[in-house]
Design a protein around this motif. Structure first.
Motif, PDB file in Angstrom:
ATOM      1  N   ARG A  23       0.837  -1.212   0.000  1.00  0.00           N
ATOM      2  CA  ARG A  23       0.000   0.000   0.000  1.00  0.00           C
ATOM      3  C   ARG A  23       0.865   1.254   0.000  1.00  0.00           C
ATOM      4  N   ALA A  24       2.033   1.182   0.663  1.00  0.00           N
ATOM      5  CA  ALA A  24       2.925   2.340   0.821  1.00  0.00           C
ATOM      6  C   ALA A  24       2.140   3.491   1.453  1.00  0.00           C
ATOM      7  N   ASP A  25       2.150   4.666   0.826  1.00  0.00           N
ATOM      8  CA  ASP A  25       1.488   5.825   1.424  1.00  0.00           C
ATOM      9  C   ASP A  25       0.144   6.138   0.770  1.00  0.00           C
ATOM     10  N   THR A  26      -0.465   5.139   0.096  1.00  0.00           N
ATOM     11  CA  THR A  26      -1.758   5.374  -0.543  1.00  0.00           C
ATOM     12  C   THR A  26      -2.792   5.731   0.513  1.00  0.00           C
ATOM     13  N   PRO A  27      -3.419   6.897   0.420  1.00  0.00           N
ATOM     14  CA  PRO A  27      -4.343   7.331   1.473  1.00  0.00           C
ATOM     15  C   PRO A  27      -5.674   6.590   1.418  1.00  0.00           C
ATOM     16  N   MET A  28      -6.280   6.431   2.579  1.00  0.00           N
ATOM     17  CA  MET A  28      -7.618   5.856   2.670  1.00  0.00           C
ATOM     18  C   MET A  28      -8.620   6.963   2.396  1.00  0.00           C
ATOM     19  N   THR A  29      -9.408   6.814   1.345  1.00  0.00           N
ATOM     20  CA  THR A  29     -10.305   7.894   0.931  1.00  0.00           C
ATOM     21  C   THR A  29     -11.777   7.544   1.088  1.00  0.00           C
ATOM     22  N   LEU A  30     -12.070   6.349   1.625  1.00  0.00           N
ATOM     23  CA  LEU A  30     -13.454   5.935   1.829  1.00  0.00           C
ATOM     24  C   LEU A  30     -13.742   5.818   3.322  1.00  0.00           C
ATOM     25  N   THR A  31     -14.945   6.203   3.714  1.00  0.00           N
ATOM     26  CA  THR A  31     -15.373   6.040   5.102  1.00  0.00           C
ATOM     27  C   THR A  31     -16.017   4.663   5.278  1.00  0.00           C
ATOM     28  N   ALA A  32     -16.171   4.247   6.520  1.00  0.00           N
ATOM     29  CA  ALA A  32     -16.821   2.964   6.809  1.00  0.00           C
ATOM     30  C   ALA A  32     -18.246   2.960   6.271  1.00  0.00           C
ATOM     31  N   GLU A  33     -18.929   4.097   6.355  1.00  0.00           N
ATOM     32  CA  GLU A  33     -20.299   4.189   5.845  1.00  0.00           C
ATOM     33  C   GLU A  33     -20.322   3.984   4.329  1.00  0.00           C
ATOM     34  N   GLU A  34     -19.370   4.583   3.624  1.00  0.00           N
ATOM     35  CA  GLU A  34     -19.318   4.427   2.169  1.00  0.00           C
ATOM     36  C   GLU A  34     -19.010   2.988   1.779  1.00  0.00           C
ATOM     37  N   VAL A  35     -18.089   2.372   2.494  1.00  0.00           N
ATOM     38  CA  VAL A  35     -17.765   0.968   2.222  1.00  0.00           C
ATOM     39  C   VAL A  35     -18.995   0.097   2.440  1.00  0.00           C
ATOM     40  N   GLY A  36     -19.751   0.388   3.476  1.00  0.00           N
ATOM     41  CA  GLY A  36     -20.975  -0.367   3.749  1.00  0.00           C
ATOM     42  C   GLY A  36     -21.976  -0.269   2.618  1.00  0.00           C
ATOM     43  N   ARG A  37     -22.086   0.920   2.010  1.00  0.00           N
ATOM     44  CA  ARG A  37     -23.029   1.100   0.902  1.00  0.00           C
ATOM     45  C   ARG A  37     -22.561   0.396  -0.369  1.00  0.00           C
ATOM     46  N   LEU A  38     -21.265   0.243  -0.516  1.00  0.00           N
ATOM     47  CA  LEU A  38     -20.724  -0.326  -1.749  1.00  0.00           C
ATOM     48  C   LEU A  38     -20.737  -1.848  -1.762  1.00  0.00           C
ATOM     49  N   GLN A  39     -20.791  -2.469  -0.602  1.00  0.00           N
ATOM     50  CA  GLN A  39     -20.747  -3.924  -0.566  1.00  0.00           C
ATOM     51  C   GLN A  39     -22.081  -4.509  -1.000  1.00  0.00           C
ATOM     52  N   GLY A  40     -22.025  -5.705  -1.593  1.00  0.00           N
ATOM     53  CA  GLY A  40     -23.220  -6.351  -2.100  1.00  0.00           C
ATOM     54  C   GLY A  40     -23.916  -7.182  -1.044  1.00  0.00           C
ATOM     55  N   LEU A  41     -25.114  -7.657  -1.396  1.00  0.00           N
ATOM     56  CA  LEU A  41     -25.878  -8.512  -0.499  1.00  0.00           C
ATOM     57  C   LEU A  41     -25.107  -9.807  -0.257  1.00  0.00           C
ATOM     58  N   HIS A  42     -24.916 -10.137   0.997  1.00  0.00           N
ATOM     59  CA  HIS A  42     -24.182 -11.342   1.397  1.00  0.00           C
ATOM     60  C   HIS A  42     -22.757 -11.338   0.838  1.00  0.00           C
ATOM     61  N   ASP A  43     -22.174 -10.145   0.697  1.00  0.00           N
ATOM     62  CA  ASP A  43     -20.770 -10.039   0.289  1.00  0.00           C
ATOM     63  C   ASP A  43     -20.107  -8.973   1.152  1.00  0.00           C
ATOM     64  N   PRO A  44     -19.944  -9.256   2.447  1.00  0.00           N
ATOM     65  CA  PRO A  44     -19.394  -8.247   3.358  1.00  0.00           C
ATOM     66  C   PRO A  44     -17.936  -7.950   3.060  1.00  0.00           C
ATOM     67  N   VAL A  45     -17.550  -6.694   3.266  1.00  0.00           N
ATOM     68  CA  VAL A  45     -16.153  -6.303   3.117  1.00  0.00           C
ATOM     69  C   VAL A  45     -15.818  -5.341   4.256  1.00  0.00           C
ATOM     70  N   SER A  46     -14.712  -5.572   4.912  1.00  0.00           N
ATOM     71  CA  SER A  46     -14.328  -4.770   6.072  1.00  0.00           C
ATOM     72  C   SER A  46     -13.425  -3.617   5.656  1.00  0.00           C
ATOM     73  N   MET A  47     -13.313  -2.636   6.524  1.00  0.00           N
ATOM     74  CA  MET A  47     -12.379  -1.542   6.278  1.00  0.00           C
ATOM     75  C   MET A  47     -10.954  -2.070   6.202  1.00  0.00           C
TER      76      MET A  47
END
Length: 317
Positions: free
Chosen positions: A24-48
């Motif tokens: 990853r090096a210095d690649t910044p985290m640009t998504l919030t936990a709420e945004e990640v939650g909206r992007l994940q599919g049904l029965h396809d959880p993804v963690s921060m």
């Protein structure tokens, strides 16, 4: 052949999660936990944690590939003495039904769009290029929906040709998972993307090579980078049935749903129906058409039982 020799001869470098996360090096985290939650599919959880350890390094890698490809296009234009304008970088994402292609595609779209250069990133699924149900029924292909022969391949190739030609506005048909069909007259317009993500079951599927030797384009010919989402078959099978059972309690209850008639059957009947769909259609498609394309990918993301990506295989250059 022992494992060490197999690794040496493999066209891929394989990374465990921890080793890949270090890239990853210095690649910044640009998504919030709420945004990640909206992007994940049904029965396809993804963690921060997965976004930070898997997807951010992948975003960094893709930034290098995009920059290098743009440099190659510029060098070619200088050699030819012409200017073809902006040519989109196209990423293909393949894999089985229920393996999590859509989640990966949406996460990458969001992360790539937030690079410092703010590129325009579009996402198109090949579902829109499925033949309408009426055509599939007339040709006896409803039980082969999602197989290569169920797509309007010429329309998909024409779409990608226009994208790579840099046309300012290119339209694609729209598919509704609610009504389980292409929507007549509905389109989505892709306008001069810097990056286009194309997600679908069979996007890495090659055509049969002709004996006459004339060029026949593959969908993957238009890709600058390709990703295959992988998992053990028993896991995909379990995820598929679990998703069907979840949909029975949600989307299938909509009277407009193609599967509305299954909303009120018993849990056991619904599970048996999902098992039949898996065995008769989706498992066959996986073995005959999807899984054989895995070695054609530039990157393979392999998932474990809890949907986390446990290893990353990157094709050697």
């Amino acid at each position: 052949m022992d494992m060490a020799t197999q690794r040496e001869l493999s066209p891929y470098r394989v990374f465990g999660e921890a080793e890949w996360a270090n890239l990853r090096a210095d690649t910044p985290m640009t998504l919030t936990a709420e945004e990640v939650g909206r992007l994940q599919g049904l029965h396809d959880p993804v963690s921060m944690s997965q976004v930070e350890r898997i997807y951010l390094p992948l975003s960094r890698l893709l930034s290098f590939y995009v920059e290098a490809t743009q440099g190659l296009h510029a060098a070619t234009n200088r050699f030819l003495g012409r200017d073809d304008g902006k040519i989109p970088f196209v990423i293909g994402i393949a894999g089985s039904v229920a393996v999590g292609k859509s989640t990966t595609a949406r996460l990458l779209q969001a992360l790539l769009a937030r690079w410092p250069t703010s590129p325009r990133v579009s996402l198109v699924t090949t579902d829109g290029f499925l033949l309408p149900n009426a055509v599939l029924q007339a040709e006896g292909l409803m039980e082969r929906k999602g197989f290569p022969q169920s797509y309007d391949r010429q329309a998909l190739l024409a779409f990608l040709t226009d994208i790579k030609a840099g046309k300012p506005k290119v339209t694609a048909p729209v598919y509704s998972h609610l009504v389980y069909d292409v929507m007549p007259g509905e389109t989505v317009t892709v306008e001069e993307p810097d990056i286009l993500i194309v997600e679908g079951l069979n996007v890495l599927q090659p055509n049969r090579l002709p004996r006459h030797g004339r060029a026949i384009p593959f969908v993957s010919d238009f890709f600058d980078f390709s990703i295959y989402i992988d998992a053990e078959e028993d896991l995909i099978h379990r995820w598929y049935v679990s998703r069907f059972m979840a949909l029975k309690q949600t989307r299938f209850r909509d009277p407009q749903s193609y599967f509305h008639r299954y909303a009120d059957i018993s849990e056991e009947e619904a599970r048996q129906f999902a098992e039949r769909l898996w065995a008769r259609i989706n498992r066959v498609n996986l073995h005959e058409n999807i899984l054989p394309t895995r070695p054609r990918a530039d990157l393979i993301l392999t998932k474990g039982a809890n949907h986390d990506i446990e290893s990353v295989a990157l094709r050697k250059l």
